[in-house]
Motif scaffolding. Structure first.
Motif, mmCIF file in Angstrom:
data_model
loop_
_atom_site.group_PDB
_atom_site.id
_atom_site.type_symbol
_atom_site.label_atom_id
_atom_site.label_comp_id
_atom_site.label_asym_id
_atom_site.label_seq_id
_atom_site.Cartn_x
_atom_site.Cartn_y
_atom_site.Cartn_z
ATOM 1 N N TRP A 118 -8.669 29.297 66.396
ATOM 2 C CA TRP A 118 -9.840 29.943 67.004
ATOM 3 C C TRP A 118 -11.075 29.878 66.112
ATOM 4 O O TRP A 118 -12.194 29.681 66.617
ATOM 5 C CB TRP A 118 -9.506 31.395 67.349
ATOM 6 C CG TRP A 118 -8.267 31.528 68.168
ATOM 7 C CD1 TRP A 118 -7.121 32.190 67.834
ATOM 8 C CD2 TRP A 118 -8.021 30.965 69.466
ATOM 9 N NE1 TRP A 118 -6.180 32.083 68.835
ATOM 10 C CE2 TRP A 118 -6.715 31.326 69.848
ATOM 11 C CE3 TRP A 118 -8.775 30.182 70.342
ATOM 12 C CZ2 TRP A 118 -6.147 30.952 71.057
ATOM 13 C CZ3 TRP A 118 -8.215 29.795 71.552
ATOM 14 C CH2 TRP A 118 -6.927 30.171 71.899
ATOM 15 N N GLU A 119 -10.920 30.039 64.810
ATOM 16 C CA GLU A 119 -12.077 29.996 63.925
ATOM 17 C C GLU A 119 -12.716 28.610 63.918
ATOM 18 O O GLU A 119 -13.943 28.481 63.959
ATOM 19 C CB GLU A 119 -11.672 30.410 62.508
ATOM 20 C CG GLU A 119 -11.308 31.885 62.391
ATOM 21 C CD GLU A 119 -10.973 32.278 60.970
ATOM 22 O OE1 GLU A 119 -10.955 31.378 60.091
ATOM 23 O OE2 GLU A 119 -10.734 33.475 60.729
ATOM 24 N N VAL A 159 -14.571 28.162 67.173
ATOM 25 C CA VAL A 159 -15.851 28.879 67.173
ATOM 26 C C VAL A 159 -16.898 28.119 66.367
ATOM 27 O O VAL A 159 -18.049 27.965 66.796
ATOM 28 C CB VAL A 159 -15.665 30.315 66.618
ATOM 29 C CG1 VAL A 159 -17.021 30.956 66.318
ATOM 30 C CG2 VAL A 159 -14.903 31.165 67.625
ATOM 31 N N ARG A 179 -20.186 26.760 68.225
ATOM 32 C CA ARG A 179 -21.479 27.315 67.795
ATOM 33 C C ARG A 179 -22.436 26.217 67.340
ATOM 34 O O ARG A 179 -23.649 26.346 67.497
ATOM 35 C CB ARG A 179 -21.268 28.325 66.676
ATOM 36 C CG ARG A 179 -20.875 29.715 67.169
ATOM 37 C CD ARG A 179 -20.620 30.662 66.019
ATOM 38 N NE ARG A 179 -20.433 32.035 66.487
ATOM 39 C CZ ARG A 179 -19.904 32.999 65.755
ATOM 40 N NH1 ARG A 179 -19.485 32.737 64.512
ATOM 41 N NH2 ARG A 179 -19.778 34.221 66.242
ATOM 42 N N LEU A 222 -16.196 29.301 74.114
ATOM 43 C CA LEU A 222 -16.614 30.092 72.970
ATOM 44 C C LEU A 222 -16.261 31.557 73.198
ATOM 45 O O LEU A 222 -15.792 32.250 72.274
ATOM 46 C CB LEU A 222 -18.123 29.932 72.739
ATOM 47 C CG LEU A 222 -18.726 30.717 71.565
ATOM 48 C CD1 LEU A 222 -18.003 30.400 70.266
ATOM 49 C CD2 LEU A 222 -20.221 30.411 71.448
ATOM 50 N N LEU A 252 -13.810 33.715 70.780
ATOM 51 C CA LEU A 252 -14.317 34.942 70.173
ATOM 52 C C LEU A 252 -13.447 36.141 70.554
ATOM 53 O O LEU A 252 -13.187 37.024 69.729
ATOM 54 C CB LEU A 252 -15.764 35.177 70.602
ATOM 55 C CG LEU A 252 -16.803 34.236 69.977
ATOM 56 C CD1 LEU A 252 -18.121 34.339 70.726
ATOM 57 C CD2 LEU A 252 -17.003 34.557 68.500
ATOM 58 N N GLU A 279 -13.914 39.548 68.549
ATOM 59 C CA GLU A 279 -15.371 39.697 68.663
ATOM 60 C C GLU A 279 -15.721 39.952 70.125
ATOM 61 O O GLU A 279 -16.286 39.110 70.824
ATOM 62 C CB GLU A 279 -16.065 38.438 68.141
ATOM 63 C CG GLU A 279 -15.713 38.054 66.720
ATOM 64 C CD GLU A 279 -16.302 39.026 65.705
ATOM 65 O OE1 GLU A 279 -17.243 39.777 66.057
ATOM 66 O OE2 GLU A 279 -15.815 39.044 64.567
ATOM 67 N N GLU A 295 -19.614 39.881 71.440
ATOM 68 C CA GLU A 295 -20.156 38.520 71.486
ATOM 69 C C GLU A 295 -19.465 37.705 72.573
ATOM 70 O O GLU A 295 -20.101 36.892 73.256
ATOM 71 C CB GLU A 295 -19.983 37.860 70.114
ATOM 72 C CG GLU A 295 -20.911 36.691 69.893
ATOM 73 C CD GLU A 295 -20.837 36.150 68.481
ATOM 74 O OE1 GLU A 295 -21.317 35.011 68.262
ATOM 75 O OE2 GLU A 295 -20.302 36.854 67.599
ATOM 76 N N ALA A 296 -18.166 37.918 72.741
ATOM 77 C CA ALA A 296 -17.433 37.217 73.798
ATOM 78 C C ALA A 296 -17.965 37.610 75.166
ATOM 79 O O ALA A 296 -18.159 36.747 76.052
ATOM 80 C CB ALA A 296 -15.944 37.527 73.696
ATOM 81 N N GLU A 318 -21.084 35.773 76.018
ATOM 82 C CA GLU A 318 -20.865 34.376 76.413
ATOM 83 C C GLU A 318 -20.308 34.285 77.836
ATOM 84 O O GLU A 318 -20.686 33.389 78.597
ATOM 85 C CB GLU A 318 -19.917 33.697 75.417
ATOM 86 C CG GLU A 318 -20.489 33.537 74.025
ATOM 87 C CD GLU A 318 -21.747 32.684 74.006
ATOM 88 O OE1 GLU A 318 -21.874 31.745 74.822
ATOM 89 O OE2 GLU A 318 -22.617 32.957 73.164
#
Length: 306
Positions: free
Chosen positions: A221-222, A225, A229, A251, A255, A260, A263-264, A267
Motif C-alpha cells: 500500500w505504501e 500511494v 501521488r 489511491l 490510503l 488514512e 484523505e481516502a 479521494e
C-alpha cells in the motif's frame, strides 16, 4: 493498450512487407503464428484493429512453459519462433500445434528494428488472447532488439505495454524492474533530445500508472500511494477522466488500508465529482468505499483491474 502495442494501418503494411520479404503466403504465416489467414489479411489491409478471439483460439495445443528468456539458450536466438498455445487438445485428437514451426517473419538476416517491431506485434497478438507468458516473451525480446538498434522510442513504447503483461503473468518484480528501466531511460541525458516531449510525458504517466497496479495487487500500500501521488491530478489536467477516476479510486483504497481515512474519503469524493465522465462501476466502487468510511466499516477488498 489495455493491450500493449496497438495496430495501425502503417503497421499492417509493415507486416505485409515482412511476410513478403520472407516469401511466406498468408496461409503459411497463419499456420506458423496460430492466427487465422482471414484475420492476418484484414490486419495487413488495415481493416481490423483487433483480431477476433474465437478465430485466434480455433486450435489449441500443448501447455506453454514459463518465459523462455530465463534460459541462456533463448537469449542467443534472433529468429522468432512460434509461441506455444495455452490449453490442451481434447483427448484422442491431433493438433497441428504438436510440432510448432519456426515463424520466419523476422529472421537473422532482417533489419534489427523490423525484428523488434515484429516481436512487439506478435506480443500484442498473444496479449489479446490472454497468453500472457508468450506476450511477455515477445515484448521482452522486442525491448532487447530496440536497445540493440538504439531505438529509444521503440524501447519505451514496448516496455510500457510489457509492465501490465508481466503483472498478469505473475512476474510482479519483473514488472517493477521494467518500470525502473523506463524511468532511468527517460532521465538519461543522452536521450534528452531524442524523445519528443509529449512521448516523454505520456510514457512516464503510463509506466507509473501501470506499475501502481502491481503494488496494489501485491498489497504494497505504501508503494502504491507513492506511485499514485506522483501522478495525482495529471490525468485530470489532460481531460483523461477514466484514468483520472481510477487514480483517485485506487489511491483512496490504498490510503484506507493505511488508516488514512480522511484523505481516502476525499479521494472517493473526487471520483464521485467526475460523475458520468467515469464508468458506472468506478463510481459505484467509490460510493461503496465512501459509505464504509463514513459508517466506520472496513473498506471492501477489491480486485484491481487496469
Amino acid at each position: 493498450m489495455g493491450t500493449g502495442v496497438g495496430i495501425t494501418a502503417p503497421f499492417g503494411r509493415l507486416l505485409r512487407g515482412l511476410r513478403q520479404s520472407r516469401r511466406l503466403t498468408i496461409e503459411e504465416l497463419a499456420e506458423a503464428s496460430g492466427i487465422s489467414g482471414r484475420a492476418i489479411g484484414d490486419m495487413e489491409r488495415g481493416r481490423s484493429r483487433r483480431p477476433h478471439r474465437v478465430t485466434m483460439r480455433s486450435t489449441s495445443g500443448p501447455p506453454r512453459p514459463g518465459p523462455r528468456w530465463a534460459t541462456p539458450r533463448w537469449r542467443r536466438r534472433t529468429a522468432i519462433t512460434s509461441p506455444g498455445r495455452t490449453g490442451r487438445a481434447p483427448a484422442g485428437t491431433t493438433t497441428r500445434w504438436s510440432r510448432p514451426r519456426p515463424l520466419r517473419l523476422a529472421g537473422t538476416a532482417g533489419d534489427v528494428r523490423q525484428q523488434a517491431w515484429a516481436h512487439a506485434y506478435l506480443g500484442w497478438l498473444r496479449d489479446t488472447v490472454d497468453d500472457l507468458p508468450a506476450a511477455a516473451d515477445h515484448y521482452h525480446r522486442a525491448a532487447e532488439l530496440f536497445t540493440e538498434a538504439d531505438d529509444v522510442n521503440g524501447y519505451l513504447q514496448v516496455s510500457c505495454g510489457m509492465i501490465r503483461v508481466l503483472r498478469g503473468a505473475g512476474r510482479a518484480q519483473a514488472a517493477v524492474e521494467t518500470c525502473r528501466g523506463i524511468m532511468d531511460t527517460l532521465a538519461d541525458a543522452r536521450h534528452r533530445d531524442r524523445i519528443p516531449p509529449n512521448v516523454r510525458e505520456f510514457t512516464a504517466l503510463s509506466a507509473v500508472h501501470s506499475v501502481s497496479f502491481v503494488h496494489l495487487g501485491e498489497g504494497r500500500w505504501e508503494e502504491a500511494v507513492d506511485a499514485l501521488r506522483s501522478i495525482h491530478g495529471q490525468f485530470d489536467d489532460r481531460g483523461w477522466h477514466k484514468q483520472a477516476g481510477k487514480v483517485h479510486l485506487h489511491l483512496a483504497h490504498a490510503l484506507a488500508r493505511l488508516g488514512e481515512r480522511a484523505e481516502a474519503a476525499a479521494e472517493y469524493q473526487a471520483v464521485l465529482t467526475l460523475e458520468s465522465r467515469v464508468p458506472e462501476d468506478v463510481r459505484d466502487e467509490a460510493h461503496t468505499g465512501l459509505t464504509a468510511l463514513t459508517t466506520g466499516r472496513p473498506v471492501p477488498l477489491i480486485r484491481f483491474v487496469q
